[in-house]
Design an enzyme around this catalytic site. Structure first.
Site, PDB file in Angstrom:
ATOM      1  CB  VAL A   1      -4.735  -1.821   1.603  1.00 46.99           C
ATOM      2  CG1 VAL A   1      -5.820  -1.426   0.613  1.00 46.99           C
ATOM      3  CG2 VAL A   1      -5.258  -2.828   2.606  1.00 46.99           C
ATOM      4  CB  CYS A   2      -1.771  -0.484  -3.094  1.00 51.53           C
ATOM      5  SG  CYS A   2      -1.947  -1.813  -4.295  1.00 51.53           S
ATOM      6  NE  ARG A   3      -4.895   3.843  -8.188  1.00 50.56           N
ATOM      7  CZ  ARG A   3      -4.616   5.145  -8.257  1.00 50.56           C
ATOM      8  NH1 ARG A   3      -5.580   6.021  -8.133  1.00 50.56           N
ATOM      9  NH2 ARG A   3      -3.397   5.558  -8.466  1.00 50.56           N
TER      10      ARG A   3
ATOM     11  CG  MET B   1      -7.961   1.334  -0.985  1.00 50.81           C
ATOM     12  SD  MET B   1      -8.974   0.890   0.471  1.00 50.81           S
ATOM     13  CE  MET B   1     -10.309   2.092   0.361  1.00 50.81           C
TER      14      MET B   1
END
Length: 80
Positions: free
Chosen positions: A37-39, A66
């Site tokens: 997961v990243c932004r 996110m």
């Protein structure tokens, strides 16, 4: 990335910045499905590819990252 992590992350997730991932592979379990997961989902796709290239059998990148997670009002945790 640490600033994104502090702004909000999934509870019980582990922070491993993309640049650190190749040197921290031992911290990623091989016996479970891994979701990177990243932004927004761009860097997480790169992280997924690193893990798949290292022989991890079950890895995916969370589309939308996110940004989409928080927009859907799923639980988040802030701070380091």
């Amino acid at each position: 990335q640490p600033d994104e992590w502090a702004a909000g992350h999934i509870p019980e997730a582990t922070l491993i910045p993309l640049g650190d991932l190749p040197g921290r592979l031992a911290e990623v379990p091989r016996d479970r499905h891994v979701v990177v997961v990243c932004r927004s989902g761009n860097r997480s796709a790169q992280g997924r590819d690193i893990l798949l290239g290292a022989g991890y059998p079950s890895v995916t990148s969370m589309a939308g990252g996110m940004n989409d997670w928080t927009a859907a009002d799923y639980p988040t945790q802030t701070g380091s």
